[in-house]
Structures are given as C-alpha cells and as structure tokens.
Design an enzyme around this catalytic site. Structure first.
Site, short mmCIF file in Angstrom:
data_model
loop_
_atom_site.label_atom_id
_atom_site.label_comp_id
_atom_site.label_asym_id
_atom_site.label_seq_id
_atom_site.Cartn_x
_atom_site.Cartn_y
_atom_site.Cartn_z
N TYR A 145 3.34 5.99 89.64
CA TYR A 145 2.03 5.35 89.64
C TYR A 145 1.83 4.46 88.42
O TYR A 145 1.23 3.39 88.53
CB TYR A 145 0.92 6.41 89.74
N ALA A 146 2.33 4.87 87.27
CA ALA A 146 2.23 4.04 86.06
C ALA A 146 2.95 2.70 86.27
O ALA A 146 2.44 1.64 85.87
CB ALA A 146 2.77 4.78 84.85
#
Length: 168
Positions: free
Chosen positions: A141-142
C-alpha cells in the site's frame, strides 16, 4: 503488468464459486468463503471479485463506509480539513489474490479497480483507509501512495483528492 482482455471485476453473487479460492492467508480465505456473502446481503461490505478468462476467481476486495477520528490523522492533513470530529472515508477492508495468480499484477489491478469505484461514487469520502495485515501488505500500500496513520504503521490512508489526480 500483462493482463488479458478477458478479465473483469464484478460484484460477488451467489453464482460465484468461492470454494477453490486460496490466497495463503487463512483469515482472508475464511472471510471470503464464509462471511463475504452475508456481509453483502446485510449491506455491511460490498465484495468485488476478479473473474479470470476461465471463469474462476483470481482475487477479491471489499469496500464499506467508515469514518476517521480527525485527531488520528497527521497534523499536516488535519490543517487542511474542516474541524468535524469524524471525517467520512471508505474502508478497503480486504484485498486478496489467489495464490496461483500471485505475482501477475492482479493485486494492483484490484486496487486500481477499488480506487476507481470509490472516486466514481457519489457518496462523500475524504480518503480510502486500509488496515494492512502485515508488513508486506503495508509495503504494498505504501508503494501505491498510501500514508501511515501516526502511531499506527499498519493503518494507512490515501486522500481521494490525491487518487483523483492520478486517475485524471
């Protein structure tokens, strides 16, 4: 990411065979097999499935409404928001790819589909929220532009305004 034209994402229905799906994460597999249909019928979460060329399910994700306590967000984000105690958001509660399909870009494909659905929605939402199950999910997700909540590194968010810039 090479995806074939026969792929489609659609709302989970009773005709979808969930029994063969295995992501390798028992919690996600159990939810998909036993709870996803009930949550959809009760309007608790909308589940969307990736249908492969052969009709099998290659992955899934869930979306539902949530709210963020304003004080949980980073200070630089809060400074740009109205001072409501709760900020509307959309929860990307689960995202999983069948273990036989992992490494083919389907996770990113499902995430992009989810983000497009949220942006196209007529319901107000400041951000998409995810609760990453582990560090690998957090890293995924980052890399896709999600930011961590202060003091909660596995909880991340991405403002809708940021998502719109990427999709426009």
């Amino acid at each position: 990411m090479k995806l074939t034209a026969g792929l489609r994402v659609e709302a989970l229905g009773p005709h979808h065979d969930r029994g063969a799906f295995t992501s390798g994460v028992e919690q996600l597999d159990r939810y998909f097999r036993t709870q996803a249909g009930q949550d959809a019928r009760k309007n608790m979460a909308a589940t969307f499935v990736l249908i492969l060329d052969d009709g099998s399910i290659g992955g899934y994700y869930t979306l539902s409404s949530t709210a963020i306590v304003l004080s949980e967000l980073p200070a630089q984000t809060v400074s740009r928001l109205a001072r409501y105690p709760l900020v509307p958001a959309t929860l990307l509660g689960r995202l999983a790819v069948d273990r036989h399909q992992q490494g083919r870009g389907f996770g990113r494909f499902l995430l992009a589909d989810a983000l497009m659905r949220v942006v196209r929605s007529e319901i107000a939402s400041f951000a998409v929220i995810v609760d990453a199950k582990n560090d690998a999910a957090r890293s995924f997700y980052a890399r896709e532009g999600f930011l961590p909540f202060p003091d909660r590194p596995l909880k991340l968010f991405r403002p809708i305004a940021d998502i719109r810039k990427v999709l426009d």
